[in-house]
Design a protein around this motif. Structure first.
Motif, short mmCIF file in Angstrom:
data_model
loop_
_atom_site.label_atom_id
_atom_site.label_comp_id
_atom_site.label_asym_id
_atom_site.label_seq_id
_atom_site.Cartn_x
_atom_site.Cartn_y
_atom_site.Cartn_z
N SER A 1 0.86 -1.18 0.00
CA SER A 1 0.00 0.00 0.00
C SER A 1 0.89 1.22 0.00
O SER A 1 1.97 1.21 0.61
CB SER A 1 -0.86 0.03 1.26
OG SER A 1 -1.70 -1.09 1.29
N GLU B 1 -0.43 8.63 4.94
CA GLU B 1 -1.45 8.65 5.98
C GLU B 1 -1.77 7.25 6.52
O GLU B 1 -2.58 7.11 7.44
CB GLU B 1 -2.74 9.29 5.42
CG GLU B 1 -3.62 8.42 4.52
CD GLU B 1 -3.10 8.22 3.09
OE1 GLU B 1 -1.88 8.39 2.86
OE2 GLU B 1 -3.91 7.85 2.21
N ASP C 1 -4.45 0.83 7.31
CA ASP C 1 -4.32 0.26 5.97
C ASP C 1 -5.21 -0.98 5.86
O ASP C 1 -4.87 -2.03 6.40
CB ASP C 1 -2.84 -0.12 5.75
CG ASP C 1 -2.62 -0.89 4.47
OD1 ASP C 1 -3.55 -0.95 3.64
OD2 ASP C 1 -1.51 -1.44 4.30
N SER C 2 -6.34 -0.82 5.20
CA SER C 2 -7.23 -1.99 5.03
C SER C 2 -6.99 -2.69 3.70
O SER C 2 -7.31 -3.86 3.54
CB SER C 2 -8.69 -1.56 5.14
OG SER C 2 -8.99 -0.58 4.17
N ASN C 3 -6.43 -1.96 2.75
CA ASN C 3 -6.30 -2.55 1.40
C ASN C 3 -5.43 -3.80 1.38
O ASN C 3 -5.68 -4.73 0.62
CB ASN C 3 -5.72 -1.53 0.42
CG ASN C 3 -6.72 -0.44 0.09
OD1 ASN C 3 -7.91 -0.60 0.34
ND2 ASN C 3 -6.23 0.66 -0.46
N GLY D 1 -3.25 2.97 -4.22
CA GLY D 1 -2.99 4.38 -3.92
C GLY D 1 -1.93 4.96 -4.83
O GLY D 1 -1.18 4.26 -5.51
N GLY D 2 -1.90 6.29 -4.85
CA GLY D 2 -0.83 6.98 -5.56
C GLY D 2 -1.04 7.16 -7.05
O GLY D 2 -0.17 7.69 -7.74
N SER E 1 -3.98 8.61 -8.28
CA SER E 1 -4.97 9.67 -8.54
C SER E 1 -4.25 10.91 -9.06
O SER E 1 -3.03 11.03 -8.93
CB SER E 1 -5.78 9.97 -7.29
OG SER E 1 -4.92 10.26 -6.22
N GLU F 1 -1.44 12.76 -7.27
CA GLU F 1 -0.26 12.00 -6.86
C GLU F 1 0.49 11.37 -8.02
O GLU F 1 1.63 10.95 -7.86
CB GLU F 1 -0.70 10.87 -5.92
CG GLU F 1 -1.27 11.37 -4.63
CD GLU F 1 -1.67 10.22 -3.72
OE1 GLU F 1 -1.16 10.15 -2.61
OE2 GLU F 1 -2.51 9.42 -4.15
N GLY G 1 -6.56 4.11 -4.53
CA GLY G 1 -6.41 3.87 -3.10
C GLY G 1 -7.69 3.57 -2.35
O GLY G 1 -7.68 2.88 -1.33
N ASN G 2 -8.80 4.09 -2.85
CA ASN G 2 -10.04 3.93 -2.11
C ASN G 2 -10.40 2.45 -1.94
O ASN G 2 -10.36 1.68 -2.90
CB ASN G 2 -11.18 4.64 -2.83
CG ASN G 2 -11.26 6.09 -2.42
OD1 ASN G 2 -11.26 6.39 -1.23
ND2 ASN G 2 -11.28 6.98 -3.40
P1 AMP Z 1 -5.14 7.73 -3.17
O1 AMP Z 1 -5.61 6.96 -4.36
O2 AMP Z 1 -3.76 7.33 -2.73
O3 AMP Z 1 -5.29 9.19 -3.38
O4 AMP Z 1 -6.13 7.34 -1.99
C1 AMP Z 1 -7.49 7.61 -2.05
C2 AMP Z 1 -8.16 7.44 -0.71
O5 AMP Z 1 -8.05 6.08 -0.29
C3 AMP Z 1 -7.54 8.26 0.42
O6 AMP Z 1 -8.59 8.72 1.24
C4 AMP Z 1 -6.69 7.26 1.15
O7 AMP Z 1 -6.52 7.59 2.49
C5 AMP Z 1 -7.47 6.00 1.00
N1 AMP Z 1 -6.53 4.88 1.03
C6 AMP Z 1 -5.44 4.76 0.24
N2 AMP Z 1 -4.79 3.63 0.52
C7 AMP Z 1 -5.50 3.01 1.51
C8 AMP Z 1 -5.31 1.81 2.24
N3 AMP Z 1 -4.29 0.99 1.97
N4 AMP Z 1 -6.22 1.47 3.18
C9 AMP Z 1 -7.27 2.29 3.44
N5 AMP Z 1 -7.49 3.45 2.79
C10 AMP Z 1 -6.61 3.81 1.83
#
Ligand code: AMP
Ligand code: MG
Length: 437
Positions: free
Chosen positions: A205, A209, A224-226, A272-273, A275, A278, A329-330
């Motif tokens: 992940s 945050e 981190d739930s993903n 994540g990362g 969007s 990022e 990331g969502n």
């Molecule tokens: P991002 O695509 O990195 O901009 O993340 C989009 C949203 O998903 C943000 O609110 C992140 O905090 C949430 N998010 C990203 N990675 C994780 C994860 N591994 N577990 C839970 N929420 C996540």
């Protein structure tokens, strides 16, 4: 074909390819093509039959024997030559000349007018082709009687090879072995099966945050739930998993993680990362590591996604390589994009065939807003109502961060690219999780 240009070559063959508004079906086509198994990945492992559960069969399993090996009785009753049924009067009667059980056959020839008492599974006695079930007969000493209309010639007999025929494939290469297949292999006498080596998938992940379970949750941070949903989905697919933890949004650390993953795995799944805010520094990094494209997929949830191949070495094309799935990331977007894109990609790498999944039709229990021009996926509960109709309702708040909507669901409701508002009572396509999840 040089690996560097592989992605370009694949997309150049696709009509209507637009990376900034990519249809779901086009993305799947590109993924399956890039993930097609390479010769070097076709190693075969021989494993005991039970250990083959969930593995991919490497070669057709050709039946060395007929199953059943003889014609045999399908019911408890009396076997006789059914040639006399046509033209018989109202009742037929036979003299009982012997018995046959499963595993103990009748060693004589059954003459016209005679019959043999048989138990289910008994080899059909010589001269017999029909079994009258016991409950249709009356027995008086060594004589049985029954109505001739109670049976037709050939009834209640299983034919040699009707289950599996000697020399024919009983299971085809590419099959993911299920419980019935274990039994089938055993019924042919196999103690081992040849299966494909497991595909190895590294995952991590990204996000400053993110905190791992067991750590304190600082203000503004989330657990981190993903990595947990990804673990579950990958484990169900039967791949070997390499959990690389959480990697902060720092270019040097990310680059090191990607290279390490490329050297140790066949595929990499990150969340994540990707969007818009990022993606810029990730794009620059990916250009150094390999051949990766950034898509904006015409879907919801899960619009941005990175896909391609990266290398572990100092230069692109050097060292080991792995296919990269950079998911949003969502938490809900991760799961939806996993099922839609990562799953078919990994199945293709595994050499698995015929695992497309089932799309059903159900009546929508509610009005569902929908924007034309993108495929939308709602989390749903599929149920059968009192009238026997298959219906579906959605699981409350559908924001792409609301994991509960996924946890409560037993299916994805798929709203077509071109569709707009769904009215209550309209038919919608539904992908059940069972068998997928
Ligand atoms: P991002 O695509 O990195 O901009 O993340 C989009 C949203 O998903 C943000 O609110 C992140 O905090 C949430 N998010 C990203 N990675 C994780 C994860 N591994 N577990 C839970 N929420 C996540
Ligand atoms: Mg992030």
């Amino acid at each position: 074909m040089s690996a560097l240009t592989q992605l370009d070559q694949i997309v150049s063959c696709l009509s209507g390819y637009d990376p900034d508004a990519l249809r779901v079906s086009k993305a799947i086509e590109v993924i399956e093509a890039l993930c097609a198994p390479r010769e070097i990945d076709w190693a075969v492992e021989r494993v005991p039959v039970r250990a083959a559960l969930g593995r991919v069969l490497a070669k057709d399993l050709v039946s060395p024997i007929n199953v059943p090996s003889h014609d045999n009785a399908a019911m408890d009753g009396y076997a006789f030559d059914g040639g006399c049924i046509a033209g018989a009067g109202e009742t037929l009667s036979f003299t009982v000349k012997g018995e046959a059980f499963a595993g103990r056959q009748f060693n004589g020839h059954c003459e016209p007018g005679h019959c043999v008492r048989v138990m289910t599974g008994a080899v059909m006695p010589s001269g017999c082709d029909t079994v009258i079930p016991q409950e249709f007969t009356e027995r008086d000493g060594q004589t049985i009687r029954f109505l001739s209309k109670a049976v037709r010639r050939g009834d209640n007999r299983r034919l040699m090879g009707e289950d599996l025929t000697q020399g024919k494939p009983a299971l085809s290469a590419g099959r993911i072995i299920r419980p019935a297949d274990l039994g089938l292999a055993a019924s042919l006498g196999f103690s081992e099966l040849g299966v494909r080596r497991r595909v190895r998938v590294a995952f991590f992940s990204t996000g400053d945050e993110l905190r791992s379970v067991g750590e304190a949750l600082d203000p503004g941070c989330v657990y981190d739930s993903n990595r947990y949903t990804l673990f579950g989905m990958l484990a169900r697919l039967g791949v070997d998993v390499v959990d690389m933890g959480v990697v902060p949004d720092q270019p040097e650390l990310l680059e090191a993680a990607f290279r390490q993953a490329a050297s140790s795995a066949d595929a990499i799944v990150t969340s994540g990362g990707v969007s818009v805010g990022e993606a810029d520094f990730i794009k620059t990094m990916m250009a150094k590591l390999g051949d990766v494209t950034f898509w904006r997929i015409a879907m919801r949830p899960g619009r941005p996604m990175a896909f391609g191949r990266i290398w572990s070495g100092a230069r692109v094309g050097e060292g080991d390589s792995a296919v990269l799935f950079g998911l949003p990331g969502n938490p809900v977007a991760v799961m939806v994009t996993f099922y839609l894109f990562v799953r078919p990609g990994l199945l293709s790498m595994m050499g698995a065939k015929g695992e497309g999944g089932v799309v059903m039709q159900a009546v929508s229990d509610e009005e569902i807003p929908k924007r034309a021009g993108r495929t939308e996926y709602r989390r749903g509960v599929l149920f059968v109502d009192a009238k026997g109709e298959t219906r579906v309702r959605t699981t409350g708040g559908q924001g792409s961060g609301i994991l509960r909507s996924m946890s409560d669901a037993n299916c994805l409701v798929m709203l077509d690219h071109d569709a707009s508002l769904v009215a209550k009572g309209d038919r919608v396509s539904v992908i059940p999780f069972d068998g997928l999840v």
